[in-house]
Design a protein around this motif. Structure first.
Motif, PDB file in Angstrom:
ATOM      1  N   ALA A   4       0.857  -1.185   0.000  1.00 15.09           N
ATOM      2  CA  ALA A   4       0.000   0.000   0.000  1.00 15.09           C
ATOM      3  C   ALA A   4       0.890   1.231   0.000  1.00 15.09           C
ATOM      4  O   ALA A   4       1.963   1.236   0.608  1.00 15.09           O
ATOM      5  CB  ALA A   4      -0.928   0.018   1.210  1.00 15.09           C
ATOM      6  N   ALA A   5       0.482   2.271  -0.695  1.00 13.61           N
ATOM      7  CA  ALA A   5       1.274   3.484  -0.783  1.00 13.61           C
ATOM      8  C   ALA A   5       0.345   4.678  -0.931  1.00 13.61           C
ATOM      9  O   ALA A   5      -0.837   4.540  -1.265  1.00 13.61           O
ATOM     10  CB  ALA A   5       2.235   3.418  -1.968  1.00 13.61           C
ATOM     11  N   SER A   6       0.895   5.853  -0.676  1.00 16.05           N
ATOM     12  CA  SER A   6       0.101   7.085  -0.739  1.00 16.05           C
ATOM     13  C   SER A   6       0.820   8.109  -1.593  1.00 16.05           C
ATOM     14  O   SER A   6       2.048   8.177  -1.611  1.00 16.05           O
ATOM     15  CB  SER A   6      -0.120   7.648   0.671  1.00 16.05           C
ATOM     16  OG  SER A   6       1.124   7.794   1.343  1.00 16.05           O
ATOM     17  N   CYS A   7       0.043   8.922  -2.309  1.00 17.86           N
ATOM     18  CA  CYS A   7       0.623   9.898  -3.238  1.00 17.86           C
ATOM     19  C   CYS A   7      -0.229  11.156  -3.253  1.00 17.86           C
ATOM     20  O   CYS A   7      -1.457  11.087  -3.361  1.00 17.86           O
ATOM     21  CB  CYS A   7       0.715   9.299  -4.636  1.00 17.86           C
ATOM     22  SG  CYS A   7       1.484  10.393  -5.868  1.00 17.86           S
TER      23      CYS A   7
ATOM     24  N   GLY B 108       4.830  13.293   7.717  1.00 16.26           N
ATOM     25  CA  GLY B 108       5.413  11.976   7.539  1.00 16.26           C
ATOM     26  C   GLY B 108       4.445  10.893   7.146  1.00 16.26           C
ATOM     27  O   GLY B 108       4.613   9.734   7.542  1.00 16.26           O
ATOM     28  N   THR B 109       3.448  11.212   6.333  1.00 18.49           N
ATOM     29  CA  THR B 109       2.410  10.232   5.992  1.00 18.49           C
ATOM     30  C   THR B 109       2.365   9.852   4.517  1.00 18.49           C
ATOM     31  O   THR B 109       1.585   8.976   4.150  1.00 18.49           O
ATOM     32  CB  THR B 109       1.023  10.770   6.397  1.00 18.49           C
ATOM     33  OG1 THR B 109       0.811  12.041   5.775  1.00 18.49           O
ATOM     34  CG2 THR B 109       0.916  10.924   7.917  1.00 18.49           C
ATOM     35  N   LEU B 110       3.192  10.453   3.671  1.00 17.41           N
ATOM     36  CA  LEU B 110       3.101  10.234   2.227  1.00 17.41           C
ATOM     37  C   LEU B 110       4.340   9.525   1.675  1.00 17.41           C
ATOM     38  O   LEU B 110       5.464   9.796   2.095  1.00 17.41           O
ATOM     39  CB  LEU B 110       2.926  11.564   1.503  1.00 17.41           C
ATOM     40  CG  LEU B 110       1.550  12.224   1.636  1.00 17.41           C
ATOM     41  CD1 LEU B 110       1.638  13.705   1.299  1.00 17.41           C
ATOM     42  CD2 LEU B 110       0.535  11.530   0.731  1.00 17.41           C
TER      43      LEU B 110
ATOM     44  N   GLU C  33       7.535  22.173   2.964  1.00 23.27           N
ATOM     45  CA  GLU C  33       6.263  21.484   3.205  1.00 23.27           C
ATOM     46  C   GLU C  33       6.288  20.070   2.634  1.00 23.27           C
ATOM     47  O   GLU C  33       5.786  19.131   3.259  1.00 23.27           O
ATOM     48  CB  GLU C  33       5.103  22.269   2.586  1.00 23.27           C
ATOM     49  CG  GLU C  33       4.520  23.332   3.491  1.00 23.27           C
ATOM     50  CD  GLU C  33       3.825  22.722   4.695  1.00 23.27           C
ATOM     51  OE1 GLU C  33       2.618  22.442   4.626  1.00 23.27           O
ATOM     52  OE2 GLU C  33       4.502  22.524   5.722  1.00 23.27           O
ATOM     53  N   PHE C  34       6.875  19.917   1.457  1.00 25.19           N
ATOM     54  CA  PHE C  34       6.959  18.583   0.864  1.00 25.19           C
ATOM     55  C   PHE C  34       7.796  17.662   1.755  1.00 25.19           C
ATOM     56  O   PHE C  34       7.446  16.492   1.954  1.00 25.19           O
ATOM     57  CB  PHE C  34       7.567  18.655  -0.534  1.00 25.19           C
ATOM     58  CG  PHE C  34       6.745  19.425  -1.533  1.00 25.19           C
ATOM     59  CD1 PHE C  34       5.409  19.732  -1.285  1.00 25.19           C
ATOM     60  CD2 PHE C  34       7.298  19.852  -2.730  1.00 25.19           C
ATOM     61  CE1 PHE C  34       4.643  20.431  -2.215  1.00 25.19           C
ATOM     62  CE2 PHE C  34       6.546  20.552  -3.659  1.00 25.19           C
ATOM     63  CZ  PHE C  34       5.225  20.846  -3.397  1.00 25.19           C
ATOM     64  N   ALA C  35       8.898  18.179   2.290  1.00 22.62           N
ATOM     65  CA  ALA C  35       9.733  17.376   3.182  1.00 22.62           C
ATOM     66  C   ALA C  35       8.972  17.001   4.450  1.00 22.62           C
ATOM     67  O   ALA C  35       9.121  15.893   4.977  1.00 22.62           O
ATOM     68  CB  ALA C  35      11.009  18.134   3.528  1.00 22.62           C
ATOM     69  N   ARG C  36       8.166  17.901   4.935  1.00 23.19           N
ATOM     70  CA  ARG C  36       7.402  17.633   6.170  1.00 23.19           C
ATOM     71  C   ARG C  36       6.412  16.491   5.995  1.00 23.19           C
ATOM     72  O   ARG C  36       6.291  15.629   6.856  1.00 23.19           O
ATOM     73  CB  ARG C  36       6.662  18.905   6.620  1.00 23.19           C
ATOM     74  CG  ARG C  36       5.821  18.703   7.882  1.00 23.19           C
ATOM     75  CD  ARG C  36       5.034  19.941   8.238  1.00 23.19           C
ATOM     76  NE  ARG C  36       3.988  20.250   7.265  1.00 23.19           N
ATOM     77  CZ  ARG C  36       2.799  19.636   7.231  1.00 23.19           C
ATOM     78  NH1 ARG C  36       2.510  18.666   8.097  1.00 23.19           N
ATOM     79  NH2 ARG C  36       1.902  19.992   6.329  1.00 23.19           N
ATOM     80  N   VAL C  37       5.692  16.464   4.878  1.00 27.44           N
ATOM     81  CA  VAL C  37       4.614  15.487   4.728  1.00 27.44           C
ATOM     82  C   VAL C  37       5.106  14.140   4.196  1.00 27.44           C
ATOM     83  O   VAL C  37       4.403  13.135   4.321  1.00 27.44           O
ATOM     84  CB  VAL C  37       3.491  16.032   3.826  1.00 27.44           C
ATOM     85  CG1 VAL C  37       2.891  17.292   4.437  1.00 27.44           C
ATOM     86  CG2 VAL C  37       3.986  16.311   2.409  1.00 27.44           C
TER      87      VAL C  37
END
Length: 283
Positions: A93-96, A157-159, A173-177
């Motif tokens: 499973a993965a998220s994008c 840290g969810t993506l 922001e990209f690094a954060r998520v």
């Protein structure tokens, strides 16, 4: 491929996790956000807006939808999907996230890229309410959110992947998520992108200086890819749609816009640089 909506959302006002309760998202502090009839949610507080109706207009969204649904940028979408699926190949499973998703074309192409592979939790975010409504109206499986790249309403840290395709990257922001090891994929116009159209609009094309891409804090650069091909536009409507979905529409003079409007055919070069960056470990 099982496609679902990414649900690790965060309150845009206080950053705490949101929980869906029926047709509303709520945070522990009681802030609530209703889900629209089309299925999307508005998480762009008024204090984060720079105008009353930010982002692409309804007309620009409609032009982009017609142009992209014609398959004109299909090779770009295919390259993006290959890169994402290679990143998550071994996962179950993965998220994008598509940050600046427009009317959702690239996420729809990713969802359709293969019948096998991991379950994908997808989310598209755009500052234009017209774009997000159009995306939700075409495919209700991903999550669609009106929000800004500068303040992503996503838990840290969810993506596994973030896409920023011809958009406005906010790397902090990209690094954060992103999870450690997650992928950031950016698409940017190359030196010759739409050169033939630009030569009509601008009297002189300024050369772009091809300096090495600067290092991005929190990321490690991976090998990228260049997508380049000739695109034949065979009617005035498709030429007008292409112009309407680019910044050149507002930069061109009335005279040059009229010159483009008289065209009935045009062959343009598509030249796109795909940059891949791997999220490093925190700190």
């Amino acid at each position: 491929m099982n496609v679902t909506a990414f649900e690790a959302l965060a309150c845009p006002l206080d950053g705490t996790p949101l929980r869906r309760e029926g047709s509303t998202w709520r945070c522990p502090a009681g802030h609530s956000y209703d889900i629209a009839r089309q299925g999307h949610v508005h998480l762009l507080p008024v204090q984060q807006k720079r105008s009353r109706d930010p982002g692409d207009s309804r007309e620009m969204v409609a032009a982009r939808r017609r142009f992209l649904n014609s398959g004109a940028y299909g090779p770009i979408a295919a390259a993006v999907s290959r890169a994402v699926l290679a990143q998550v190949l071994a996962a179950t499973a993965a998220s994008c996230l598509d940050a600046g998703c427009g009317e959702g074309y690239y996420l729809r192409q990713l969802a359709a890229a293969g019948s096998e592979g991991p379950s994908l939790a997808l989310i598209g975010i755009d500052i234009s309410r017209w774009a997000v409504a159009a995306a939700a109206g075409q495919d209700r499986r991903p999550g669609w959110v009106v929000a800004s790249n500068a303040n992503l309403p996503v838990q840290s840290g969810t993506l596994d992947c973030v896409l920023c395709l011809f958009g406005f990257p906010v790397h902090a922001e990209f690094a954060r998520v992103l999870k450690p090891g997650g992928l950031l994929l950016q698409a940017d116009a190359g030196e010759d992108h739409l050169r033939e159209l630009r030569e009509i609009i601008y009297p002189i094309l300024k050369p772009r200086h091809s300096a090495p891409a600067p290092a991005v804090a929190g990321f490690v650069a991976l090998p990228g890819e260049r997508v380049r091909y000739a695109l034949d536009l065979r009617n005035g409507e498709s030429i007008a749609d292409l112009l309407a979905m680019t910044p050149h529409l507002y930069r061109a003079s009335a005279t040059h816009r009229a010159q483009v409007a008289r065209l009935t055919a045009l062959s343009v070069t598509v030249d796109v640089s795909l940059t891949q960056l791997r999220r490093g470990a925190p700190g």
